[in-house]
Design an enzyme around this catalytic site. Structure first.
Site, PDB file in Angstrom:
ATOM      1  CB  ILE A   1     -15.419   4.551  12.624  1.00 27.98           C
ATOM      2  CG1 ILE A   1     -16.076   4.191  13.959  1.00 27.98           C
ATOM      3  CG2 ILE A   1     -14.539   5.795  12.763  1.00 27.98           C
ATOM      4  CD1 ILE A   1     -15.135   3.624  14.972  1.00 27.98           C
TER       5      ILE A   1
ATOM      6  CD  GLU B   1      -2.829   1.295   2.341  1.00 26.19           C
ATOM      7  OE1 GLU B   1      -3.829   2.011   2.237  1.00 26.19           O
ATOM      8  OE2 GLU B   1      -2.530   0.692   3.391  1.00 26.19           O
TER       9      GLU B   1
ATOM     10  CG  HIS C   1      -8.923   2.078   2.320  1.00 28.30           C
ATOM     11  ND1 HIS C   1      -8.823   3.156   1.457  1.00 28.30           N
ATOM     12  CD2 HIS C   1      -7.713   1.989   2.944  1.00 28.30           C
ATOM     13  CE1 HIS C   1      -7.623   3.684   1.557  1.00 28.30           C
ATOM     14  NE2 HIS C   1      -6.931   2.987   2.446  1.00 28.30           N
TER      15      HIS C   1
ATOM     16  CB  ALA D   1      -4.285   6.476  11.589  1.00 29.15           C
TER      17      ALA D   1
ATOM     18  CG  ASP E   1     -14.566   1.042  11.247  1.00 26.25           C
ATOM     19  OD1 ASP E   1     -15.273   1.602  10.385  1.00 26.25           O
ATOM     20  OD2 ASP E   1     -13.423   1.453  11.550  1.00 26.25           O
TER      21      ASP E   1
ATOM     22  CG  ASP F   1      -6.735  -0.099   6.594  1.00 30.74           C
ATOM     23  OD1 ASP F   1      -5.514  -0.396   6.615  1.00 30.74           O
ATOM     24  OD2 ASP F   1      -7.140   1.039   6.308  1.00 30.74           O
TER      25      ASP F   1
END
Length: 393
Positions: free
Chosen positions: A256, A135, A222, A314, A254, A280
């Protein structure tokens, strides 16, 4: 347990679901699957009989995970990868791609060399590292997210070739911004060499994504995060993820990284045919709240999320079994959909569906037993017991 039988529970096999089924495992491979009424007695087999409310699904394949339990792929140690591989079966993950991040060339090379070496010698009792996800650093500064901008570089085929050699050809997926200089050239090289090219941390327009797809790009990193969003005059990366059937699409569920309603919207548009659930996750997963390191940056972790000091998300602390629970709740999807998004689709994308990704005779016995609350009770990695909840007899 070289030969064992798991009996008396719902079995989600590749071809059908048995409400009262069984699985026989011999030498790490699935030898038989069917209704419990057809299970023959085998004096050499250990029999595991479970409550009928339990169900068994193929182990999840997490194609995007940085770390867990104080360990991170960028630590560049065999101990870190071993810790991850030992921890992930607790959440139902039996295979994963060790994921790097944008860092100095030296740091990336150390991580790649370490992972490539570890993969050849890894422990069969743990989750299997089936490759490396690179990544960055070939991403867009405009969509860097938590990737440190100082180390972002333009896509570079010759540099990638060097890194693939260091990794012993174990880089299986690369996140890049195809609109950056030489992005399409790298995407073409990846396709030619059997590596998945993924659009991520990208500010590309819809037309630029179309060019990337023609060059061989087949994946989106993502969804919603680190990408040009949807606009009625510019569909962007998000619009392409919704509309282009050539693309498998990762999602962090999640609640979020994207609101539950946006998970539902994505699922309704993309469907389980193209979606892949990922975590992730960072080294802070399975740890208490506190401050942890991500690529030399402080990350503040509470009970639900991980952020940089400026509030930028993050990575996550999401566990795969929680991703499953959340996705079922947010979308109303079926367990068959979940299996496609956690096992079948990533196995097909990584070209390992011949041995992983479903419960089928001849495949690796990567098996996860869930209780009626969808908590993980037991996990088998290649037929070896990798995790057992303390109350399981």
């Amino acid at each position: 347990m070289k030969t064992f039988i798991i009996n008396n529970l719902m079995v989600h096999s590749e071809k059908e679901t048995y409400k009262d089924g069984y699985i026989k495992v011999v030498d790490g491979k699935i030898a038989e699957v069917g209704p419990a009424s057809q299970c023959k007695q085998d004096d050499d087999a250990t029999v595991i009989t479970l409550p009928s409310e339990y169900q068994i699904i193929p182990g999840a394949i997490d194609v995007h995970i940085h770390g867990a339990a104080k360990a991170d792929a960028m630590d560049a140690t065999s101990e870190a990868l071993s810790t991850m591989a030992k921890t992930l079966p607790k959440e139902g993950t039996t295979s994963f791609l060790a994921t790097t991040m944008t860092q100095s060339a030296d740091a990336i090379e150390s991580a790649l060399l370490n992972a490539g070496t570890y993969i050849k010698e890894q422990n069969e009792d743990h989750a299997e590292i089936v490759g490396i996800h690179l990544e960055g650093p070939f991403i867009s500064p405009a969509r860097k997210g938590a990737q440190p901008e100082d180390f972002i570089v333009d896509p570079d085929v010759s540099l990638f070739k060097r890194w693939q050699l260091l990794a012993h050809n174990h880089i299986k997926l690369v996140t890049l911004a195809p609109e950056q200089p030489n992005g399409l050239e790298l995407a073409r090289h990846l396709k030619e060499t059997g590596v998945v090219a993924s659009i991520g941390h990208s500010d590309a327009t819809y037309d630029q994504i179309s060019e990337a797809i023609e060059a061989g790009t087949t994946h989106v990193t993502h969804l919603y995060n680190g990408m040009r969003g949807l606009h009625h005059r510019e569909p962007g990366v998000l619009g392409a993820a919704y509309l282009r059937d050539e693309l498998f699409v990762e999602l962090i569920t999640d609640g979020i990284h994207c609101r539950p309603e946006m998970v539902k919207l994505a699922f309704d548009q993309i469907t389980s045919n193209r979606m892949i659930l990922i975590t992730d996750s960072l080294r802070a997963k399975w740890l208490e709240k506190g401050t942890y390191d991500l690529g030399g940056q402080d990350v503040n972790v509470d009970e639900t999320k991980a952020t940089l000091p400026d509030g930028t998300l993050a990575g996550s602390i999401l566990k795969m079994n929680d991703a499953i629970k959340n996705t079922l709740q947010y979308t109303g999807c079926s367990m068959t959909d979940i299996i496609k998004m956690t096992a079948e689709n990533p196995a097909k994308q990584l070209r390992i569906f011949d041995r992983k990704g479903s419960i089928e005779v001849g495949k690796d016995a990567d098996l996860v037993i869930l209780n009626e609350e969808l908590d993980v009770e037991m996990t088998f990695c290649r037929g070896k017991l990798a995790y057992k909840k303390e109350n399981v007899k």
